[in-house]
Design a protein around this motif. Sequence first.
Motif, PDB file in Angstrom:
ATOM      1  N   GLY A  49      19.009  26.394  21.234  1.00 20.47           N
ATOM      2  CA  GLY A  49      18.233  25.154  21.273  1.00 20.47           C
ATOM      3  C   GLY A  49      17.050  25.280  20.335  1.00 20.47           C
ATOM      4  N   ASN A  50      16.789  24.234  19.577  1.00 15.47           N
ATOM      5  CA  ASN A  50      15.596  24.202  18.723  1.00 15.47           C
ATOM      6  C   ASN A  50      14.695  23.083  19.248  1.00 15.47           C
ATOM      7  N   TRP A  51      13.660  23.485  19.948  1.00 18.13           N
ATOM      8  CA  TRP A  51      12.772  22.479  20.571  1.00 18.13           C
ATOM      9  C   TRP A  51      11.855  21.808  19.555  1.00 18.13           C
ATOM     10  N   LYS A  52      11.805  22.324  18.340  1.00 21.25           N
ATOM     11  CA  LYS A  52      10.915  21.805  17.288  1.00 21.25           C
ATOM     12  C   LYS A  52       9.470  21.734  17.825  1.00 21.25           C
ATOM     13  N   MET A  53       8.688  20.737  17.403  1.00 21.12           N
ATOM     14  CA  MET A  53       7.291  20.668  17.869  1.00 21.12           C
ATOM     15  C   MET A  53       7.229  19.772  19.107  1.00 21.12           C
ATOM     16  N   SER A  85      15.805  22.931   7.660  1.00 21.27           N
ATOM     17  CA  SER A  85      15.603  21.906   6.610  1.00 21.27           C
ATOM     18  C   SER A  85      14.244  21.227   6.732  1.00 21.27           C
ATOM     19  N   GLU A  86      13.694  21.149   7.959  1.00 23.29           N
ATOM     20  CA  GLU A  86      12.362  20.532   8.096  1.00 23.29           C
ATOM     21  C   GLU A  86      11.297  21.435   7.474  1.00 23.29           C
ATOM     22  N   ARG A  87      11.481  22.745   7.532  1.00 20.58           N
ATOM     23  CA  ARG A  87      10.553  23.669   6.862  1.00 20.58           C
ATOM     24  C   ARG A  87      10.709  23.522   5.341  1.00 20.58           C
ATOM     25  N   TYR A 133      25.053  26.205   9.848  1.00 21.92           N
ATOM     26  CA  TYR A 133      25.356  25.157   8.878  1.00 21.92           C
ATOM     27  C   TYR A 133      24.788  23.854   9.418  1.00 21.92           C
ATOM     28  N   GLU A 134      23.762  23.349   8.729  1.00 22.34           N
ATOM     29  CA  GLU A 134      23.109  22.125   9.186  1.00 22.34           C
ATOM     30  C   GLU A 134      23.052  21.110   8.045  1.00 22.34           C
ATOM     31  N   PRO A 135      24.046  20.221   7.966  1.00 23.88           N
ATOM     32  CA  PRO A 135      23.968  19.186   6.931  1.00 23.88           C
ATOM     33  C   PRO A 135      22.722  18.337   7.192  1.00 23.88           C
ATOM     34  N   TRP A 155      21.719  15.487   6.398  1.00 20.64           N
ATOM     35  CA  TRP A 155      21.934  14.081   6.758  1.00 20.64           C
ATOM     36  C   TRP A 155      22.328  13.909   8.221  1.00 20.64           C
ATOM     37  N   ALA A 156      22.645  14.992   8.897  1.00 17.43           N
ATOM     38  CA  ALA A 156      23.073  14.886  10.302  1.00 17.43           C
ATOM     39  C   ALA A 156      21.983  15.324  11.274  1.00 17.43           C
ATOM     40  N   ILE A 157      20.861  15.829  10.744  1.00 14.75           N
ATOM     41  CA  ILE A 157      19.832  16.368  11.631  1.00 14.75           C
ATOM     42  C   ILE A 157      18.908  15.261  12.136  1.00 14.75           C
ATOM     43  N   GLY A 158      18.921  15.084  13.446  1.00 16.37           N
ATOM     44  CA  GLY A 158      18.024  14.109  14.072  1.00 16.37           C
ATOM     45  C   GLY A 158      18.368  12.668  13.741  1.00 16.37           C
ATOM     46  N   THR A 159      19.538  12.441  13.168  1.00 15.19           N
ATOM     47  CA  THR A 159      19.898  11.087  12.732  1.00 15.19           C
ATOM     48  C   THR A 159      20.903  10.441  13.675  1.00 15.19           C
ATOM     49  N   SER A 167      22.849  16.741  15.231  1.00 12.64           N
ATOM     50  CA  SER A 167      23.200  15.740  16.254  1.00 12.64           C
ATOM     51  C   SER A 167      24.358  16.177  17.159  1.00 12.64           C
ATOM     52  N   MET A 168      24.456  17.475  17.432  1.00 12.05           N
ATOM     53  CA  MET A 168      25.454  17.917  18.421  1.00 12.05           C
ATOM     54  C   MET A 168      24.935  17.484  19.789  1.00 12.05           C
ATOM     55  N   ASN A 169      25.833  16.984  20.626  1.00 13.35           N
ATOM     56  CA  ASN A 169      25.401  16.529  21.950  1.00 13.35           C
ATOM     57  C   ASN A 169      26.492  16.801  22.978  1.00 13.35           C
ATOM     58  N   GLY A 212      19.078  20.413  18.342  1.00 12.09           N
ATOM     59  CA  GLY A 212      17.706  19.915  18.352  1.00 12.09           C
ATOM     60  C   GLY A 212      17.475  18.993  19.533  1.00 12.09           C
ATOM     61  N   GLY A 213      17.602  17.689  19.301  1.00 12.59           N
ATOM     62  CA  GLY A 213      17.300  16.672  20.311  1.00 12.59           C
ATOM     63  C   GLY A 213      17.912  16.944  21.683  1.00 12.59           C
ATOM     64  N   ALA A 214      19.172  17.277  21.706  1.00 19.00           N
ATOM     65  CA  ALA A 214      19.860  17.452  23.000  1.00 19.00           C
ATOM     66  C   ALA A 214      19.396  18.705  23.745  1.00 19.00           C
TER      67      ALA A 214
END
Length: 257
Positions: free
Chosen positions: A12-16, A99-101, A169-171, A173-177, A216-218, A237-239
């Motif tokens: 899990g990546n909780w981000k900020m 990718s956000e970094r 592998y994190e495309p 265009w698929a992150i958080g979208t 966006s894996m959920n 991330g989100g999930a």
Amino acid sequence: MDKSKRKTIIAGNWKMNKTMSEALDLTNQIKPLTNGADCEVVLCVPFTNLETVINALKGTDIKVGAQNVHFEHSGAFTGEISVGMLKELGVQHVIVGHSERRQYFGETDETVNKRAKSALQGNLMPIICVGELLWEREAGITEEVLSRQLKLSLAGIPDNDITKVIIAYEPVWAIGTGKTATSEQAEQACKFIRLCIEKLYKNELADSLSILYGGSMNASNAEQLLAKEDVDGGLIGGASLKALDFGEIVKAASIIV
Ligand code: PEP
């Protein structure tokens, strides 16, 4: 290729997100849903929550990771955190080159490489993120991008250390979208990544490396993505901020194992 040789990992990546008290709440909700799973579970939480989450997870198999690390041991690097600081807390993994970094904080393949090497020297397992931008996919250069990112990020990492590396592998265009790669797109890219590792290292090392999919894996799409031969887990991330959803993803990964 034999998927059963590889560790399945759900990170899990909780981000900020999450204050200390919120982090404790979420950890306590996640713990009974994921402890004892048939896959490795890692929670990559903000620096300020590391100690709280590590303490809350004592006596479980769930591991804790950071979301970045500096490559120097110490010195005049205001706002940065070293490998030694993370290790002393009991951190075992660290996300490198998200990718956000890369997008907001000037991360490059070269600094990703420095961070990954420093993490490995200090016995932290780097989760190295690679992935193409939307225009790169549309221009048909996804493989070129992945192969460049891997070659530069892994430069100088010896055979005996590559076994401790996890690739995500994190495309972009698929992150958080909410736009997930299809399981075929994820498989194609993860298989290509394994081929790149095979060219850089021995075949058996490529075969035993865990390659995760992130984007966006959920709870609804995890099983299909994780069933693919070269997808050995997920970076979520989100999930990962919703205990029940994260628990469902871990359950899907445990079925595959
Ligand atoms: C991530 O942050 O690595 C990620 C994959 O985010 P999300 O699952 O929200 O797309």
